[in-house]
Motif scaffolding. Structure first.
Motif, PDB file in Angstrom:
ATOM      1  N   LYS A   1      -7.293   3.694  -3.352  1.00 28.70           N
ATOM      2  CA  LYS A   1      -7.389   3.416  -4.785  1.00 28.70           C
ATOM      3  C   LYS A   1      -7.610   1.936  -5.109  1.00 28.70           C
ATOM      4  CE  LYS A   1      -6.446   7.766  -5.515  1.00 28.70           C
ATOM      5  NZ  LYS A   1      -7.512   8.702  -5.880  1.00 28.70           N
ATOM      6  N   SER A   2      -6.931   1.067  -4.396  1.00 31.20           N
ATOM      7  CA  SER A   2      -6.980  -0.349  -4.762  1.00 31.20           C
ATOM      8  C   SER A   2      -8.119  -1.061  -4.028  1.00 31.20           C
ATOM      9  CB  SER A   2      -5.656  -1.028  -4.405  1.00 31.20           C
ATOM     10  OG  SER A   2      -5.491  -1.084  -2.995  1.00 31.20           O
ATOM     11  N   PRO A   3      -8.667  -2.110  -4.629  1.00 30.46           N
ATOM     12  CA  PRO A   3      -9.709  -2.893  -3.949  1.00 30.46           C
ATOM     13  C   PRO A   3      -9.210  -3.475  -2.629  1.00 30.46           C
ATOM     14  CG  PRO A   3      -9.613  -3.459  -6.282  1.00 30.46           C
ATOM     15  CD  PRO A   3      -8.420  -2.590  -6.004  1.00 30.46           C
ATOM     16  N   GLU A   4      -7.922  -3.864  -2.595  1.00 30.92           N
ATOM     17  CA  GLU A   4      -7.359  -4.433  -1.365  1.00 30.92           C
ATOM     18  C   GLU A   4      -7.363  -3.413  -0.229  1.00 30.92           C
ATOM     19  OE1 GLU A   4      -5.822  -6.614  -4.877  1.00 30.92           O
ATOM     20  OE2 GLU A   4      -5.819  -4.499  -4.299  1.00 30.92           O
ATOM     21  N   ALA A   5      -6.951  -2.195  -0.531  1.00 30.93           N
ATOM     22  CA  ALA A   5      -6.911  -1.149   0.487  1.00 30.93           C
ATOM     23  C   ALA A   5      -8.317  -0.802   0.963  1.00 30.93           C
ATOM     24  CB  ALA A   5      -6.215   0.091  -0.059  1.00 30.93           C
ATOM     25  N   ARG A   6      -9.280  -0.764   0.052  1.00 36.22           N
ATOM     26  CA  ARG A   6     -10.655  -0.457   0.463  1.00 36.22           C
ATOM     27  C   ARG A   6     -11.214  -1.551   1.378  1.00 36.22           C
ATOM     28  NH1 ARG A   6     -11.629   0.076  -5.242  1.00 36.22           N
ATOM     29  NH2 ARG A   6     -11.009   2.160  -5.950  1.00 36.22           N
TER      30      ARG A   6
ATOM     31  N   ALA B   1       5.562   5.469  13.680  1.00 37.21           N
ATOM     32  CA  ALA B   1       6.035   4.138  13.311  1.00 37.21           C
ATOM     33  C   ALA B   1       6.325   4.012  11.823  1.00 37.21           C
ATOM     34  CB  ALA B   1       5.007   3.083  13.724  1.00 37.21           C
ATOM     35  N   ASP B   2       5.554   4.687  11.000  1.00 38.66           N
ATOM     36  CA  ASP B   2       5.728   4.537   9.555  1.00 38.66           C
ATOM     37  C   ASP B   2       6.272   5.796   8.895  1.00 38.66           C
ATOM     38  OD1 ASP B   2       5.511   2.588   7.531  1.00 38.66           O
ATOM     39  OD2 ASP B   2       3.808   3.645   6.657  1.00 38.66           O
ATOM     40  N   GLY B   3       6.701   6.754   9.724  1.00 35.89           N
ATOM     41  CA  GLY B   3       7.242   7.985   9.180  1.00 35.89           C
ATOM     42  C   GLY B   3       6.214   8.851   8.486  1.00 35.89           C
ATOM     43  N   LEU B   4       4.935   8.617   8.784  1.00 39.20           N
ATOM     44  CA  LEU B   4       3.888   9.413   8.147  1.00 39.20           C
ATOM     45  C   LEU B   4       3.749  10.756   8.854  1.00 39.20           C
ATOM     46  CD1 LEU B   4       1.161   6.651   7.778  1.00 39.20           C
ATOM     47  CD2 LEU B   4       2.692   7.496   6.014  1.00 39.20           C
ATOM     48  N   ASN B   5       3.385  11.759   8.111  1.00 44.94           N
ATOM     49  CA  ASN B   5       3.212  13.086   8.669  1.00 44.94           C
ATOM     50  C   ASN B   5       1.767  13.238   9.158  1.00 44.94           C
ATOM     51  OD1 ASN B   5       3.572  15.734   9.404  1.00 44.94           O
ATOM     52  ND2 ASN B   5       3.234  16.523   7.320  1.00 44.94           N
ATOM     53  N   LEU B   6       1.497  12.680  10.359  1.00 47.84           N
ATOM     54  CA  LEU B   6       0.131  12.678  10.879  1.00 47.84           C
ATOM     55  C   LEU B   6       0.014  13.350  12.255  1.00 47.84           C
ATOM     56  CD1 LEU B   6      -0.798   8.950  10.140  1.00 47.84           C
ATOM     57  CD2 LEU B   6      -1.134  10.906   8.671  1.00 47.84           C
ATOM     58  N   PRO B   7       0.773  14.405  12.516  1.00 53.67           N
ATOM     59  CA  PRO B   7       0.735  14.971  13.865  1.00 53.67           C
ATOM     60  C   PRO B   7      -0.618  15.546  14.256  1.00 53.67           C
ATOM     61  CG  PRO B   7       1.916  16.435  12.365  1.00 53.67           C
ATOM     62  CD  PRO B   7       1.681  15.160  11.633  1.00 53.67           C
ATOM     63  N   THR B   8      -1.428  15.936  13.283  1.00 55.53           N
ATOM     64  CA  THR B   8      -2.725  16.542  13.603  1.00 55.53           C
ATOM     65  C   THR B   8      -3.896  15.630  13.240  1.00 55.53           C
ATOM     66  OG1 THR B   8      -2.842  17.638  11.444  1.00 55.53           O
ATOM     67  CG2 THR B   8      -1.799  18.863  13.239  1.00 55.53           C
ATOM     68  N   LEU B   9      -3.617  14.383  12.908  1.00 52.87           N
ATOM     69  CA  LEU B   9      -4.680  13.498  12.437  1.00 52.87           C
ATOM     70  C   LEU B   9      -5.774  13.311  13.485  1.00 52.87           C
ATOM     71  CD1 LEU B   9      -5.893  11.623  10.381  1.00 52.87           C
ATOM     72  CD2 LEU B   9      -4.370   9.815  11.173  1.00 52.87           C
TER      73      LEU B   9
ATOM     74  N   MET C   1       0.829  -1.198   0.000  1.00 48.74           N
ATOM     75  CA  MET C   1       0.000   0.000   0.000  1.00 48.74           C
ATOM     76  C   MET C   1       0.861   1.244   0.000  1.00 48.74           C
ATOM     77  SD  MET C   1      -3.092  -0.886   2.617  1.00 48.74           S
ATOM     78  CE  MET C   1      -1.941  -1.431   3.869  1.00 48.74           C
ATOM     79  N   THR C   2       0.315   2.316  -0.571  1.00 50.54           N
ATOM     80  CA  THR C   2       1.025   3.587  -0.585  1.00 50.54           C
ATOM     81  C   THR C   2       0.904   4.261   0.780  1.00 50.54           C
ATOM     82  OG1 THR C   2      -0.912   4.865  -1.253  1.00 50.54           O
ATOM     83  CG2 THR C   2       0.416   3.859  -3.015  1.00 50.54           C
ATOM     84  N   PRO C   3       1.816   5.194   1.108  1.00 50.56           N
ATOM     85  CA  PRO C   3       1.677   5.947   2.364  1.00 50.56           C
ATOM     86  C   PRO C   3       0.327   6.652   2.467  1.00 50.56           C
ATOM     87  CG  PRO C   3       3.866   6.264   1.440  1.00 50.56           C
ATOM     88  CD  PRO C   3       3.072   5.505   0.406  1.00 50.56           C
ATOM     89  N   SER C   4      -0.198   7.144   1.352  1.00 48.75           N
ATOM     90  CA  SER C   4      -1.496   7.809   1.364  1.00 48.75           C
ATOM     91  C   SER C   4      -2.608   6.849   1.752  1.00 48.75           C
ATOM     92  CB  SER C   4      -1.792   8.408  -0.018  1.00 48.75           C
ATOM     93  OG  SER C   4      -3.073   8.988  -0.062  1.00 48.75           O
ATOM     94  N   GLU C   5      -2.534   5.612   1.248  1.00 46.79           N
ATOM     95  CA  GLU C   5      -3.551   4.615   1.599  1.00 46.79           C
ATOM     96  C   GLU C   5      -3.428   4.206   3.059  1.00 46.79           C
ATOM     97  OE1 GLU C   5      -4.716   2.242  -2.454  1.00 46.79           O
ATOM     98  OE2 GLU C   5      -2.767   1.781  -1.566  1.00 46.79           O
ATOM     99  N   THR C   6      -2.188   4.052   3.545  1.00 49.84           N
ATOM    100  CA  THR C   6      -1.987   3.720   4.955  1.00 49.84           C
ATOM    101  C   THR C   6      -2.570   4.811   5.843  1.00 49.84           C
ATOM    102  OG1 THR C   6       0.031   2.505   4.434  1.00 49.84           O
ATOM    103  CG2 THR C   6      -0.275   3.165   6.720  1.00 49.84           C
ATOM    104  N   LYS C   7      -2.289   6.062   5.501  1.00 48.64           N
ATOM    105  CA  LYS C   7      -2.826   7.189   6.269  1.00 48.64           C
ATOM    106  C   LYS C   7      -4.346   7.167   6.251  1.00 48.64           C
ATOM    107  CE  LYS C   7      -3.091  12.258   6.308  1.00 48.64           C
ATOM    108  NZ  LYS C   7      -2.626  13.503   5.687  1.00 48.64           N
ATOM    109  N   SER C   8      -4.927   6.887   5.103  1.00 47.32           N
ATOM    110  CA  SER C   8      -6.387   6.882   4.982  1.00 47.32           C
ATOM    111  C   SER C   8      -7.009   5.767   5.802  1.00 47.32           C
ATOM    112  CB  SER C   8      -6.790   6.755   3.511  1.00 47.32           C
ATOM    113  OG  SER C   8      -6.370   7.894   2.787  1.00 47.32           O
ATOM    114  N   ILE C   9      -6.351   4.603   5.858  1.00 46.68           N
ATOM    115  CA  ILE C   9      -6.872   3.492   6.661  1.00 46.68           C
ATOM    116  C   ILE C   9      -6.845   3.857   8.145  1.00 46.68           C
ATOM    117  CG2 ILE C   9      -6.395   1.119   7.408  1.00 46.68           C
ATOM    118  CD1 ILE C   9      -5.464   0.587   4.504  1.00 46.68           C
TER     119      ILE C   9
END
Length: 320
Positions: free
Chosen positions: A68-73, A41-49, A1-9
């Motif tokens: 985007k992907s069926p797997e991520a959804r 943990a994943d280096g994502l920029n989520l300080p305000t999430l 998965m992309t970092p964007s998909e990980t963040k969205s999950i």
């Protein structure tokens, strides 16, 4: 998965955590801590999430658009379902939220079936506790006379439950992780009953929260370790595939179950006289003991995982 998909999950999981608006402040604090930990943990920029979710600055539509992907959804939906069920069966607000998630993600009828499976697992608590789950407050009916159970047998049952929960976290399926919390609740129930206490589910949840184990936050932490620890592989047939760093993944589930069991044993054996702070301190100490023991029992945990059928998680929980 992309970092964007990980963040969205992660974002969707947090939306699910707060959809019913009934989280206790201590649970909110735990969820915030875990959200911040997942960011690092994943280096994502989520300080305000966390704040974005609470302040409703993020929408379901925007999150769905990043998947985007069926797997991520599919994975995002499964995690949202399990978050909603982590502290008990779904409220009306949670059911409506999950229906909106299915529509937004374009998922088929199998997604609704997954939600029902998670509901069944969440409801699989001891019959006596389930019968009084609607009672006001958290009640533990004191025994008319003190019971003296076989402590060696109790210790054995606590260890076996810890190994089982460590093994469940090794399985990649989301429902396997979902089963850990009901199994921990059932362990506390059995220990209390062995000392003559009839516990309702409200008391069991309050006991877990008092020692520092929030139900929603614990599931988020368990799932986050898999999501960001590289354990999650491709999704197929509603189930996740693939295994990764087993020792890291199962360590906390083993340790937290071990600590819950032994703290419950001391609590009910002593007539429920431990203060809140003593319970917290004792739990923290026994968690560390459990973490040290986990390495010793890792072969047993791995062997147990090889014997588990993730498709039979519900029967496993009901029969424990």
């Amino acid at each position: 998965m992309t970092p964007s998909e990980t963040k969205s999950i992660v974002t969707l999981s947090l939306l699910a955590a707060f959809v019913d608006g009934e989280k206790h402040e201590r649970e909110r604090a735990e969820i915030k801590r875990i959200a911040e930990g997942l960011s690092q943990a994943d280096g994502l920029n989520l300080p305000t999430l966390y704040q974005d979710v609470l302040m409703k600055r993020v929408s379901l539509a925007s999150v769905a658009g990043e998947l985007k992907s069926p797997e991520a959804r599919q994975l995002a939906y499964e995690m949202a379902v399990c978050v909603c069920d982590a502290d008990g069966t779904q409220s009306e607000a949670e059911r409506m939220f999950l229906a909106d998630v299915r529509t937004s993600l374009g998922l088929d009828a199998s997604a609704a079936a997954f939600s029902q499976q998670a509901e069944d697992i969440a409801a699989a608590v001891p019959a006596a506790a389930a019968a009084t789950a609607g009672a006001a407050g958290a009640v533990a009916v004191a025994p008319s006379a003190p019971n003296t159970p076989d402590t060696a047998e109790l210790d054995k049952s606590i260890l076996n439950a810890s190994i089982l929960n460590g093994a469940l976290e090794l399985l990649p399926e989301t429902l396997s992780t979902m089963a850990i919390i009901p199994l921990q609740m059932k362990l506390v129930y059995r220990i209390g009953k062995s000392y003559g206490y009839e516990l309702d589910s409200g008391h069991i949840k309050d006991f877990l929260a008092t020692v520092g184990v929030g139900l929603t936050s614990q599931y988020l932490e368990q799932a986050g370790r898999k999501l960001l620890g590289g354990l999650l592989g491709k999704v197929g047939g509603g189930l996740l595939r693939g295994l990764g760093n087993q020792a890291v993944s199962s360590g906390m589930s083993f340790a937290s179950t071990y600590a819950l069991g032994h703290v419950a044993k001391r609590y009910y054996a002593g007539g429920r006289t431990l203060s809140t702070q003593m319970l917290k301190d004792t739990f923290s100490g026994v968690v560390k003991e459990g973490q040290n023991l986990q390495t010793q029992y890792l072969p047993a945990i791995q062997e147990k995982a090889r014997t588990l059928d993730a498709g039979k998680v519900l029967s496993l929980v009901r029969g424990a």
